[in-house]
Write an enzyme that holds these catalytic residues in place. Structure first.
Site, PDB file in Angstrom:
ATOM      1  N   LYS A 110       0.965  -1.395   0.012  1.00 15.02           N
ATOM      2  CA  LYS A 110      -0.268   0.094   0.117  1.00 15.02           C
ATOM      3  C   LYS A 110       0.778   1.287  -0.106  1.00 15.02           C
ATOM      4  O   LYS A 110       0.705   2.349  -0.471  1.00 15.02           O
ATOM      5  CB  LYS A 110      -0.963   0.067   1.233  1.00 15.02           C
ATOM      6  CG  LYS A 110      -1.948  -0.965   1.041  1.00 15.02           C
ATOM      7  CD  LYS A 110      -3.167  -0.741   1.880  1.00 15.02           C
ATOM      8  CE  LYS A 110      -4.312  -1.567   1.744  1.00 15.02           C
ATOM      9  NZ  LYS A 110      -4.600  -2.696   2.645  1.00 15.02           N
ATOM     10  N   LYS A 193      -1.377 -10.021  -8.087  1.00 14.58           N
ATOM     11  CA  LYS A 193      -2.703 -10.332  -8.018  1.00 14.58           C
ATOM     12  C   LYS A 193      -3.718  -9.443  -8.652  1.00 14.58           C
ATOM     13  O   LYS A 193      -3.391  -8.189  -8.654  1.00 14.58           O
ATOM     14  CB  LYS A 193      -3.064 -10.462  -6.540  1.00 14.58           C
ATOM     15  CG  LYS A 193      -3.166  -9.137  -5.840  1.00 14.58           C
ATOM     16  CD  LYS A 193      -3.592  -9.393  -4.313  1.00 14.58           C
ATOM     17  CE  LYS A 193      -3.810  -8.159  -3.622  1.00 14.58           C
ATOM     18  NZ  LYS A 193      -4.049  -7.794  -2.330  1.00 14.58           N
ATOM     19  N   LYS A 196      -8.425  -4.077  -7.208  1.00 14.26           N
ATOM     20  CA  LYS A 196      -9.476  -3.032  -7.586  1.00 14.26           C
ATOM     21  C   LYS A 196      -8.944  -1.958  -8.156  1.00 14.26           C
ATOM     22  O   LYS A 196      -9.773  -1.081  -8.774  1.00 14.26           O
ATOM     23  CB  LYS A 196     -10.379  -2.859  -6.387  1.00 14.26           C
ATOM     24  CG  LYS A 196     -11.249  -4.208  -5.944  1.00 14.26           C
ATOM     25  CD  LYS A 196     -11.975  -3.527  -4.541  1.00 14.26           C
ATOM     26  CE  LYS A 196     -12.273  -4.754  -3.591  1.00 14.26           C
ATOM     27  NZ  LYS A 196     -11.998  -4.371  -2.369  1.00 14.26           N
TER      28      LYS A 196
HETATM   29  P1  TYM Z   1     -10.283  -6.725  -0.294  1.00 17.88           P
HETATM   30  O1  TYM Z   1     -11.472  -5.542  -0.260  1.00 17.88           O
HETATM   31  O2  TYM Z   1      -9.039  -6.267  -0.647  1.00 17.88           O
HETATM   32  O3  TYM Z   1     -10.459  -8.103  -0.842  1.00 17.88           O
HETATM   33  C1  TYM Z   1     -12.073  -8.607  -0.480  1.00 17.88           C
HETATM   34  C2  TYM Z   1     -11.552 -10.238  -0.603  1.00 17.88           C
HETATM   35  O4  TYM Z   1     -11.306 -10.462  -1.887  1.00 17.88           O
HETATM   36  C3  TYM Z   1     -10.075 -11.420  -1.692  1.00 17.88           C
HETATM   37  N1  TYM Z   1      -9.284 -10.959  -2.953  1.00 17.88           N
HETATM   38  C4  TYM Z   1      -8.801 -11.995  -3.959  1.00 17.88           C
HETATM   39  N2  TYM Z   1      -8.978 -13.610  -3.944  1.00 17.88           N
HETATM   40  C5  TYM Z   1      -8.243 -14.024  -4.680  1.00 17.88           C
HETATM   41  N3  TYM Z   1      -7.694 -13.489  -5.962  1.00 17.88           N
HETATM   42  C6  TYM Z   1      -7.448 -11.933  -5.962  1.00 17.88           C
HETATM   43  N4  TYM Z   1      -6.971 -11.326  -7.151  1.00 17.88           N
HETATM   44  C7  TYM Z   1      -8.065 -11.295  -4.833  1.00 17.88           C
HETATM   45  N5  TYM Z   1      -8.156 -10.035  -4.657  1.00 17.88           N
HETATM   46  C8  TYM Z   1      -8.817  -9.803  -3.375  1.00 17.88           C
HETATM   47  C9  TYM Z   1      -9.577 -10.784  -0.663  1.00 17.88           C
HETATM   48  O5  TYM Z   1      -8.336 -11.955   0.026  1.00 17.88           O
HETATM   49  C10 TYM Z   1     -10.646 -10.617   0.344  1.00 17.88           C
HETATM   50  O6  TYM Z   1     -11.096 -11.713   0.941  1.00 17.88           O
HETATM   51  N6  TYM Z   1      -8.560  -6.624   4.505  1.00 17.88           N
HETATM   52  C11 TYM Z   1      -9.749  -6.922   3.731  1.00 17.88           C
HETATM   53  C12 TYM Z   1     -11.046  -6.639   3.982  1.00 17.88           C
HETATM   54  C13 TYM Z   1     -11.494  -6.865   5.841  1.00 17.88           C
HETATM   55  C14 TYM Z   1     -11.653  -8.239   6.194  1.00 17.88           C
HETATM   56  C15 TYM Z   1     -11.959  -7.998   7.554  1.00 17.88           C
HETATM   57  C16 TYM Z   1     -11.664  -9.579   5.759  1.00 17.88           C
HETATM   58  C17 TYM Z   1     -11.367  -6.125   6.609  1.00 17.88           C
HETATM   59  N7  TYM Z   1     -11.793  -6.592   7.869  1.00 17.88           N
HETATM   60  C18 TYM Z   1     -12.357  -9.120   8.431  1.00 17.88           C
HETATM   61  C19 TYM Z   1     -12.029 -10.507   6.335  1.00 17.88           C
HETATM   62  C20 TYM Z   1     -12.284 -10.032   7.906  1.00 17.88           C
HETATM   63  C21 TYM Z   1      -9.550  -6.462   2.501  1.00 17.88           C
HETATM   64  O7  TYM Z   1      -8.917  -5.364   2.108  1.00 17.88           O
HETATM   65  O8  TYM Z   1     -10.193  -6.972   1.552  1.00 17.88           O
END
Ligand code: TYM
Length: 324
Positions: A110, A193, A196
């Site tokens: 980040k 990876k 978004k």
């Molecule tokens: P975030 O918003 O970046 O992503 C949401 C979910 O999508 C998964 N993900 C992926 N899986 C496979 N391939 C990819 N290229 C890929 N990109 C994203 C992420 O692993 C995630 O599961 N920190 C977290 C949000 C969060 C959270 C939590 C999750 C905040 N509090 C508590 C679980 C429990 C995040 O930024 O996800």
């Protein structure tokens, strides 16, 4: 067993979010008590538009619902509507060594993306995530594999808290896709990876034309054999994974089918498989978009249900610490 997961409302969800996490949520809600969150307090740790964030939250919830999250079974919440998330985050921050946070890979990523945004929120991000999970004493967390370091910290913090103040939090298990899909790669750089932030992903709401165009222009590997080989053929391996997850065909079947056929035909078919795989989702989402009040109602109901658990657990935490 309680399950918690969340996503940031920071741009359109892509097929990585869906195949890596959201699809699992829908399956797991059949067996577990689930809480799914739009984590807007996480989204504000990187630059965001105050005029758009609430809309992004509602869009994210529409994605959850269209993918099949069932508000009658599962609790859906907006993180900032339950103040106990940040209350517990502060408490955990008080017992978090900074060195644990500095070595987390997503922190470094980040900072690379937002070099001028070297703020405390980016560093403390995993502690808020730990608070999200521990606030509900959740034991299962379905995520993509990029989140696993955060799950480790969650467990480290739970253990530390328990040692210091008495047994409170149960151990947490990160649930990643078995087999494949835990990490879907970018279409423009298959060593990174899918995320978004760039245009290198396929959004769940992309039209068939956009999907065809994105797959057609996606980076491929040298050679022409459709073969799963993550080291030497990262792009083709990623396409095979995506195809497999949408079509249900095994990698071996796909390799056989496209043997000696070249990449173009494989890519054409892949586009169609993705379009078909997203059709139900897109149709359901359009339907849901017509009724924005429904989302508000679901969120109000979710907040009420989650608040009860949150209040009870934060009270226990404060009593254990001598604050109450
Ligand atoms: P975030 O918003 O970046 O992503 C949401 C979910 O999508 C998964 N993900 C992926 N899986 C496979 N391939 C990819 N290229 C890929 N990109 C994203 C992420 O692993 C995630 O599961 N920190 C977290 C949000 C969060 C959270 C939590 C999750 C905040 N509090 C508590 C679980 C429990 C995040 O930024 O996800």
């Amino acid at each position: 067993m309680k399950l918690f997961s969340g996503m940031r409302p920071s741009g359109q969800l892509h097929i990585g979010n869906y195949l890596g996490a959201l699809k699992n949520w829908v399956e797991l809600q059949k067996k577990h008590q689930c809480i799914f969150s739009a984590v807007d307090y996480h989204a504000i740790t990187t630059p965001f538009n105050p005029k758009r964030i609430h809309e992004a939250v509602k869009n994210l919830v529409l994605d959850y619902l269209a993918a099949g999250v069932d508000p009658k079974k599962s609790i859906i919440i907006v993180q900032s509507q339950i103040p106990e998330h940040t209350e517990l985050a502060w408490i955990l921050e008080a017992i978090t060594p900074v060195s644990w946070l500095e070595r987390i890979p997503t922190y470094k990523e980040k900072l690379e993306l937002h070099p001028k945004h070297r703020n405390l929120g980016i560093l403390a991000y995993p502690v808020l995530m730990a608070a999200d999970i521990l606030l509900y004493k959740a034991t299962l967390v379905p995520v993509g594999d990029d989140q696993m370091p955060h799950i480790e910290i969650t467990n480290d913090l739970a253990r530390r808290f328990n040692q210091m103040f008495g047994k409170t939090f149960p151990p947490v298990k990160g649930v990643v896709n078995e087999g494949m899909g835990a990490r879907i790669m970018s279409l423009t750089d298959p060593t990174k990876k899918m995320s978004k932030t760039g245009g290198e992903g396929i959004a769940l709401t992309d039209s068939p034309e956009t999907i065809r165009e994105k797959i057609k222009t996606a980076v491929t590997d040298s050679g022409r054999e459709v073969k799963f080989d993550e080291k030497n053929k990262p792009a083709i391996s990623n396409f095979l994974t995506i195809h497999h997850l949408f079509s249900g065909k095994t990698i071996a079947e796909l390799e056989k089918k496209y043997h000696n056929k070249g990449y173009a035909e494989f890519k054409n078919d892949l586009s169609e498989v993705i379009i078909k795989g997203l059709a139900d989702f897109q149709e359901k989402r359009k339907e849901l978009e017509k009724n924005p009040k429904k989302v508000e109602k679901i969120l109000a109901d979710g907040a009420k249900r989650a608040q009860k658990i949150a209040e009870q657990n934060i009270k226990e935490v404060k009593i254990k610490m001598g604050l109450l």
